[in-house]
Design an enzyme around this catalytic site. Structure first.
Site, PDB file in Angstrom:
ATOM      1  N   GLU A 171       0.800  -1.225   0.000  1.00 19.72           N
ATOM      2  CA  GLU A 171       0.000   0.000   0.000  1.00 19.72           C
ATOM      3  C   GLU A 171       0.834   1.276   0.000  1.00 19.72           C
ATOM      4  OE1 GLU A 171      -2.842  -0.078   3.171  1.00 19.72           O
ATOM      5  OE2 GLU A 171      -3.893  -1.820   2.377  1.00 19.72           O
ATOM      6  N   GLU A 358      -5.109  -8.505   0.826  1.00 16.68           N
ATOM      7  CA  GLU A 358      -5.620  -8.200   2.169  1.00 16.68           C
ATOM      8  C   GLU A 358      -7.107  -7.921   2.120  1.00 16.68           C
ATOM      9  OE1 GLU A 358      -3.776  -5.086   4.518  1.00 16.68           O
ATOM     10  OE2 GLU A 358      -1.787  -5.894   4.104  1.00 16.68           O
TER      11      GLU A 358
HETATM   12  C1  FCB Z   1      -3.962  -2.247   5.858  1.00 11.31           C
HETATM   13  C2  FCB Z   1      -2.503  -2.490   6.205  1.00 11.31           C
HETATM   14  C3  FCB Z   1      -2.324  -3.555   7.253  1.00 11.31           C
HETATM   15  C4  FCB Z   1      -3.346  -3.431   8.348  1.00 11.31           C
HETATM   16  C5  FCB Z   1      -4.731  -3.369   7.771  1.00 11.31           C
HETATM   17  C6  FCB Z   1      -5.826  -3.315   8.795  1.00 11.31           C
HETATM   18  O1  FCB Z   1      -4.125  -1.007   5.263  1.00 11.31           O
HETATM   19  O2  FCB Z   1      -1.815  -2.871   5.052  1.00 11.31           O
HETATM   20  O3  FCB Z   1      -1.001  -3.485   7.733  1.00 11.31           O
HETATM   21  O4  FCB Z   1      -3.059  -2.340   9.118  1.00 11.31           O
HETATM   22  O5  FCB Z   1      -4.825  -2.255   6.939  1.00 11.31           O
END
Ligand code: FCB
Length: 455
Positions: A171, A358
């Site tokens: 990210e 994620e």
């Molecule tokens: C994302 C991050 C991860 C975690 C989640 C909840 O943006 O990549 O490290 O903090 O959110």
């Protein structure tokens, strides 16, 4: 929703990040990272930048307990574990001096995954820059790009015989915006004069890091991950539409299009124009990279909020539609947003594959008699995975999903209160307990974990 609705060959994984779980901040020659420094900052009133005053000094102690983490991943039936490397464990000073003990640690981790039948998926950078590089100017300093490419080559050579799947950055948007514009994350910088050069240098480092991995690892599959959001304008009317387009440019396009050779989307977000100041002639060529996959990370919807200040800047805010379910962080649960962002990135027609690297939700989980009944998290995964299945039916090549997170951990500026894990962690004892959501995955994926406590 049954997980077998997804195409065969789908990758099922869990994800973590070094600073959020490892602890052991100076073990075996590790240098300090910007998160070590940031979490220890205190103002005159004794307040620090983390809501509960915590640090990642211990976290889930996973530097030492990684065999347990891998065993839990296997017991829940997953076939992949996404973890990140701590750059200052490998290069304590951020330069070419290699700390062999750091590399050996990650080699052992990758081997332990392989022995357990789990494919290691490795992120090079999940936000923990060596402090020495920050002291030299950090991401706003162009030199950091070359230090990063060197580091990518070092890990490619050392781990590239056992790791196939790589993600260059986690990210880019989150750590440049929160860490360099807003100041809420490490290193706590603020303002466009930090954010814009950091953004350009991270884009350049994405391409250079990917090339360095390809030059050194045996047969790497290289992607990067992007935080994506379907932004919605605040209110009706042309101004709201304009705000929406500007937010889309900054939140979604800024870290994709330069690497696709499409340049910076400054027409919709004129504030980005000043980035040109940081571009040198060869960058146009060096920025372009054909990645093997894009990692899609989707949590919630960000609302574009129009701020009538010079440069037509829009401020992203989390959506707060009270008619929707909200997580313990107040994030809207909006599964169709995942389908929307997959459509969006697919519409470029430039990516061969997508992997959801994620997705997850924090709830106020309670451990009672050895069980955590997190039914809402099960529903969350079911609804989001149904969107992935629908995306596949629309012909979008998305072939993996990584749950955030394997276990409860240090949630950056929010500290330890949010719990995102499939596995509950009792921090004082480090006792790990699989939650009902973990058992649900185990049942779906053929894992061995079965609940023992009362239902
Ligand atoms: C994302 C991050 C991860 C975690 C989640 C909840 O943006 O990549 O490290 O903090 O959110």
């Amino acid at each position: 929703m049954n997980l077998d609705e997804l195409d065969e060959g789908f990758t099922w994984g869990v994800a973590t990040a070094a600073y959020q779980i490892e602890g052991s901040p100076s073990a075996d020659g590790k240098g300090p990272s910007i998160w070590d420094t940031f979490t220890h900052k205190r103002n005159r009133l004794g307040r620090g930048p983390i809501k509960d005053g915590s640090t990642g000094d211990i976290a889930t102690d996973s530097y030492r307990r990684y065999p347990d983490d891998i065993a839990l991943t296997a017991a829940m039936g997953f076939d992949a574990y996404r973890f990140s490397l701590s750059w200052p464990r490998i290069c304590p000073d951020g330069d070419g001096r290699i700390n062999q003990a750091g590399l050996d640690h990650y080699r052992r981790m990758a081997d332990a995954c392989l022995v357990a039948g789990i494919e290691p998926w490795v992120t090079l950078y999940h936000w923990d820059l060596p402090q020495t590089l920050e002291d030299a100017g950090g991401w706003p300093n162009r030199d950091t790009v070359f230090r990063f490419a060197d580091y990518a080559g070092i890990v490619g050579a050392a781990l590239g015989d056992r790791v196939t799947n790589w993600m260059v950055f986690n990210e880019a948007l989150s750590f440049t915006l929160l860490g360099h514009m807003v100041g809420a994350h490490a290193p706590g910088r603020r303002g466009f004069h930090n954010f814009l050069p950091a953004a350009h240098h991270v884009n350049l480092a994405t391409a250079m890091g990917a090339r360095a991995l390809r030059a050194t690892a045996t047969s790497p599959v290289v992607g990067t991950t992007a935080y994506l959001s379907p932004p919605i304008g605040s209110g009706p009317g042309p101004l709201a539409r304009q705000a929406e387009r500007a937010a889309d440019a900054v939140l979604n396009r800024l870290f994709l299009e330069p690497n696709l050779g499409l340049g910076y989307p400054w027409r919709e977000a004129p504030v980005l124009r000043a980035i040109e100041r940081h571009i040198v002639a060869e960058d146009e060529r060096d920025l372009v990279i054909d990645l093997d996959f894009l990692g899609v990370q989707y949590y919630t919807r960000l609302r574009a909020q129009w701020l009538p200040i010079p440069g037509l800047w829009t401020y992203p805010r989390f959506g707060r539609d009270r008619s929707l379910e909200l997580t313990s962080l107040g994030w809207e649960v909006r599964p169709e947003g995942l389908g929307m962002v997959l459509d969006k990135v697919h519409s470029y027609g430039r990516y061969d594959r997508f992997v959801v690297t994620e997705g997850g939700a924090s709830f106020d989980d309670v451990l009672v008699d050895g069980r955590v009944h997190d039914a809402r998290r099960v529903t969350y995964y079911q609804s989001h995975l149904a969107e992935v299945a629908k995306a596949q039916q629309r012909g979008i090549p998305v072939d993996g999903y990584f749950a955030w997170s394997l276990l409860d951990n240090f949630e950056w500026a929010e500290g330890f209160r949010p719990r995102f894990g499939l596995v509950h962690v009792d921090y004082p004892t480090q006792q790990r307990t699989i939650k009902d959501s973990g058992y649900w995955f185990a049942q779906q994926l053929g894992g061995t974990a079965t609940p023992t406590g009362p239902d």
